[in-house]
Design an enzyme around this catalytic site. Sequence first.
Site, PDB file in Angstrom:
ATOM      1  N   SER A 128       0.833  -1.206   0.000  1.00  0.00           N
ATOM      2  CA  SER A 128       0.000   0.000   0.000  1.00  0.00           C
ATOM      3  C   SER A 128       0.860   1.245   0.000  1.00  0.00           C
ATOM      4  O   SER A 128       0.409   2.303  -0.410  1.00  0.00           O
ATOM      5  CB  SER A 128      -0.842   0.081   1.272  1.00  0.00           C
ATOM      6  OG  SER A 128      -1.560  -1.071   1.492  1.00  0.00           O
ATOM      7  N   HIS A 149      -1.753  -3.310  -6.991  1.00  0.00           N
ATOM      8  CA  HIS A 149      -2.373  -2.924  -5.722  1.00  0.00           C
ATOM      9  C   HIS A 149      -3.893  -3.086  -5.772  1.00  0.00           C
ATOM     10  O   HIS A 149      -4.599  -2.276  -6.372  1.00  0.00           O
ATOM     11  CB  HIS A 149      -1.980  -1.465  -5.408  1.00  0.00           C
ATOM     12  CG  HIS A 149      -2.416  -1.000  -4.074  1.00  0.00           C
ATOM     13  ND1 HIS A 149      -2.773   0.298  -3.806  1.00  0.00           N
ATOM     14  CD2 HIS A 149      -2.573  -1.663  -2.908  1.00  0.00           C
ATOM     15  CE1 HIS A 149      -3.124   0.411  -2.542  1.00  0.00           C
ATOM     16  NE2 HIS A 149      -3.017  -0.769  -1.976  1.00  0.00           N
ATOM     17  N   GLU A 161      -4.400  -0.744  -8.926  1.00  0.00           N
ATOM     18  CA  GLU A 161      -3.332   0.137  -9.395  1.00  0.00           C
ATOM     19  C   GLU A 161      -2.163  -0.709  -9.880  1.00  0.00           C
ATOM     20  O   GLU A 161      -1.740  -1.640  -9.183  1.00  0.00           O
ATOM     21  CB  GLU A 161      -2.864   1.050  -8.254  1.00  0.00           C
ATOM     22  CG  GLU A 161      -3.901   2.080  -7.837  1.00  0.00           C
ATOM     23  CD  GLU A 161      -3.456   2.926  -6.640  1.00  0.00           C
ATOM     24  OE1 GLU A 161      -3.756   4.118  -6.613  1.00  0.00           O
ATOM     25  OE2 GLU A 161      -2.803   2.376  -5.719  1.00  0.00           O
ATOM     26  N   ASN A 199      -4.402   5.922  -2.239  1.00  0.00           N
ATOM     27  CA  ASN A 199      -4.106   6.127  -0.816  1.00  0.00           C
ATOM     28  C   ASN A 199      -3.736   7.570  -0.512  1.00  0.00           C
ATOM     29  O   ASN A 199      -3.991   8.065   0.582  1.00  0.00           O
ATOM     30  CB  ASN A 199      -2.996   5.178  -0.356  1.00  0.00           C
ATOM     31  CG  ASN A 199      -3.591   3.881   0.173  1.00  0.00           C
ATOM     32  OD1 ASN A 199      -4.678   3.894   0.746  1.00  0.00           O
ATOM     33  ND2 ASN A 199      -2.920   2.774  -0.048  1.00  0.00           N
TER      34      ASN A 199
HETATM   35  P1  NAI Z   1      -2.419  -9.288   7.047  1.00  0.00           P
HETATM   36  O1  NAI Z   1      -1.686  -8.933   8.294  1.00  0.00           O
HETATM   37  O2  NAI Z   1      -3.881  -9.541   7.095  1.00  0.00           O
HETATM   38  O3  NAI Z   1      -1.726 -10.566   6.344  1.00  0.00           O
HETATM   39  C1  NAI Z   1      -0.358 -10.666   6.100  1.00  0.00           C
HETATM   40  C2  NAI Z   1       0.005 -12.141   6.098  1.00  0.00           C
HETATM   41  O4  NAI Z   1       1.365 -12.285   5.651  1.00  0.00           O
HETATM   42  C3  NAI Z   1      -0.069 -12.801   7.478  1.00  0.00           C
HETATM   43  O5  NAI Z   1      -0.977 -13.884   7.418  1.00  0.00           O
HETATM   44  C4  NAI Z   1       1.367 -13.264   7.756  1.00  0.00           C
HETATM   45  O6  NAI Z   1       1.411 -14.519   8.419  1.00  0.00           O
HETATM   46  C5  NAI Z   1       1.920 -13.387   6.343  1.00  0.00           C
HETATM   47  N1  NAI Z   1       3.391 -13.281   6.246  1.00  0.00           N
HETATM   48  C6  NAI Z   1       4.197 -12.392   6.868  1.00  0.00           C
HETATM   49  N2  NAI Z   1       5.465 -12.587   6.468  1.00  0.00           N
HETATM   50  C7  NAI Z   1       5.454 -13.616   5.575  1.00  0.00           C
HETATM   51  C8  NAI Z   1       6.447 -14.268   4.801  1.00  0.00           C
HETATM   52  N3  NAI Z   1       7.743 -13.911   4.855  1.00  0.00           N
HETATM   53  N4  NAI Z   1       6.081 -15.288   3.977  1.00  0.00           N
HETATM   54  C9  NAI Z   1       4.777 -15.671   3.897  1.00  0.00           C
HETATM   55  N5  NAI Z   1       3.793 -15.077   4.623  1.00  0.00           N
HETATM   56  C10 NAI Z   1       4.124 -14.061   5.438  1.00  0.00           C
HETATM   57  O7  NAI Z   1      -2.083  -8.093   6.019  1.00  0.00           O
HETATM   58  P2  NAI Z   1      -2.971  -7.542   4.814  1.00  0.00           P
HETATM   59  O8  NAI Z   1      -3.890  -6.512   5.331  1.00  0.00           O
HETATM   60  O9  NAI Z   1      -3.498  -8.674   4.017  1.00  0.00           O
HETATM   61  O10 NAI Z   1      -1.853  -6.762   3.978  1.00  0.00           O
HETATM   62  C11 NAI Z   1      -0.947  -7.451   3.156  1.00  0.00           C
HETATM   63  C12 NAI Z   1      -0.325  -6.458   2.179  1.00  0.00           C
HETATM   64  O11 NAI Z   1      -1.377  -5.853   1.400  1.00  0.00           O
HETATM   65  C13 NAI Z   1       0.427  -5.299   2.843  1.00  0.00           C
HETATM   66  O12 NAI Z   1       1.499  -4.957   2.024  1.00  0.00           O
HETATM   67  C14 NAI Z   1      -0.623  -4.187   2.869  1.00  0.00           C
HETATM   68  O13 NAI Z   1      -0.025  -2.905   2.898  1.00  0.00           O
HETATM   69  C15 NAI Z   1      -1.331  -4.435   1.554  1.00  0.00           C
HETATM   70  N6  NAI Z   1      -2.717  -3.942   1.448  1.00  0.00           N
HETATM   71  C16 NAI Z   1      -3.590  -4.037   2.488  1.00  0.00           C
HETATM   72  C17 NAI Z   1      -4.900  -3.592   2.353  1.00  0.00           C
HETATM   73  C18 NAI Z   1      -5.884  -3.713   3.454  1.00  0.00           C
HETATM   74  O14 NAI Z   1      -6.989  -3.147   3.348  1.00  0.00           O
HETATM   75  N7  NAI Z   1      -5.586  -4.457   4.525  1.00  0.00           N
HETATM   76  C19 NAI Z   1      -5.371  -2.964   1.098  1.00  0.00           C
HETATM   77  C20 NAI Z   1      -4.406  -3.012   0.031  1.00  0.00           C
HETATM   78  C21 NAI Z   1      -3.110  -3.431   0.224  1.00  0.00           C
END
Ligand code: NAI
Length: 297
Positions: A128, A149, A161, A199
């Site tokens: 993000s 994105h 995006e 964002n």
């Molecule tokens: P989340 O915290 O829900 O999930 C992240 C997952 O990645 C966790 O299940 C964790 O166990 C896993 N993880 C961490 N390190 C790892 C690794 N080395 N190998 C494999 N798995 C690993 O996070 P979320 O919200 O899904 O965000 C993920 C990405 O998407 C971030 O970069 C965030 O900025 C981006 N994003 C989030 C949005 C949102 O609304 N939450 C919207 C758009 C983008």
Amino acid sequence: MTGTDDLHFDPKRSRIAVIGAGTMGAGIADVFVRAGYTTHLCDASQTTVDRAVETWKTRLKKDAEKGKISASQAAEWKDRLLTCTPDTLPVAQLYIEAIVELPDVKQQLFGRLEELAGGNAILATNTSSLPVTALAHTLRHPDRLVGMHFFNPALLMPLVEVISGEATHPDVAQSIFNLVQQIGKCPVMVRDEPGFLVNRVARPYYTESLLLVEEQTASLEQVDRLLESRGFRMGPFRLMDLIGVDVNFSVTSSLHERFYGEPRFRPSRLQARKVAAGQHGRKTGVGFYRYDPPPSP
Ligand code: NAI
């Protein structure tokens, strides 16, 4: 960069791996499965990936029972979603990273993916707020990394995006743009600037609302009700709980830092306290509102 033939995605032959099975990764995998792709969903935590798949299967079952999808459709989709661990990731044409928003953790993952695919795959990041250029610079083939994105919830939100870093090859960005169209979403090409497009534009929605509550001008419920009554699908506090209070906070902090302390993007202390308390929104059961407790790990 290698030839451009391998940039053509064919749903019948292409294999896609989504790494990170949290809020975004699980939704992105769902999008690709429905679009016809064999999709591997991977997470560092086996519990997380198992839970994501179980939740998804339960939803499909309910949709089939309600007649929203056919039973054979649900069965076909279930067969197309495969799970793996970081150690058993397959060779794929496209890896979509949706892991924790930490640059060094993402860079380490991309380094491993590059080795695994021998420089032949496209690496996409769902970040993000981190610069695509910085995530790519430690790679041997930085031209193969692109921002892809999605927005939350990935299945419902049409916009994606497509972000080109300094080194991203135009054919790589174009092939992701085409792929996004092919899966029925609406792509927009953007430059690798802080917050990209959405964002950055959306920041005041959160920061001004947080200020109103901090200054006790209105309660958070009032702010949400007011904005929802004016046509916003979700008020800012309900939306932050959906996005993840921690994720939203880290995006604001990143913009603030990358715009050299620009006051418009100053993060909120109220939000910082929520993050410190582990009140990250729906995923933790408490954020600005309370929810049913999430299943225990
Ligand atoms: P989340 O915290 O829900 O999930 C992240 C997952 O990645 C966790 O299940 C964790 O166990 C896993 N993880 C961490 N390190 C790892 C690794 N080395 N190998 C494999 N798995 C690993 O996070 P979320 O919200 O899904 O965000 C993920 C990405 O998407 C971030 O970069 C965030 O900025 C981006 N994003 C989030 C949005 C949102 O609304 N939450 C919207 C758009 C983008």
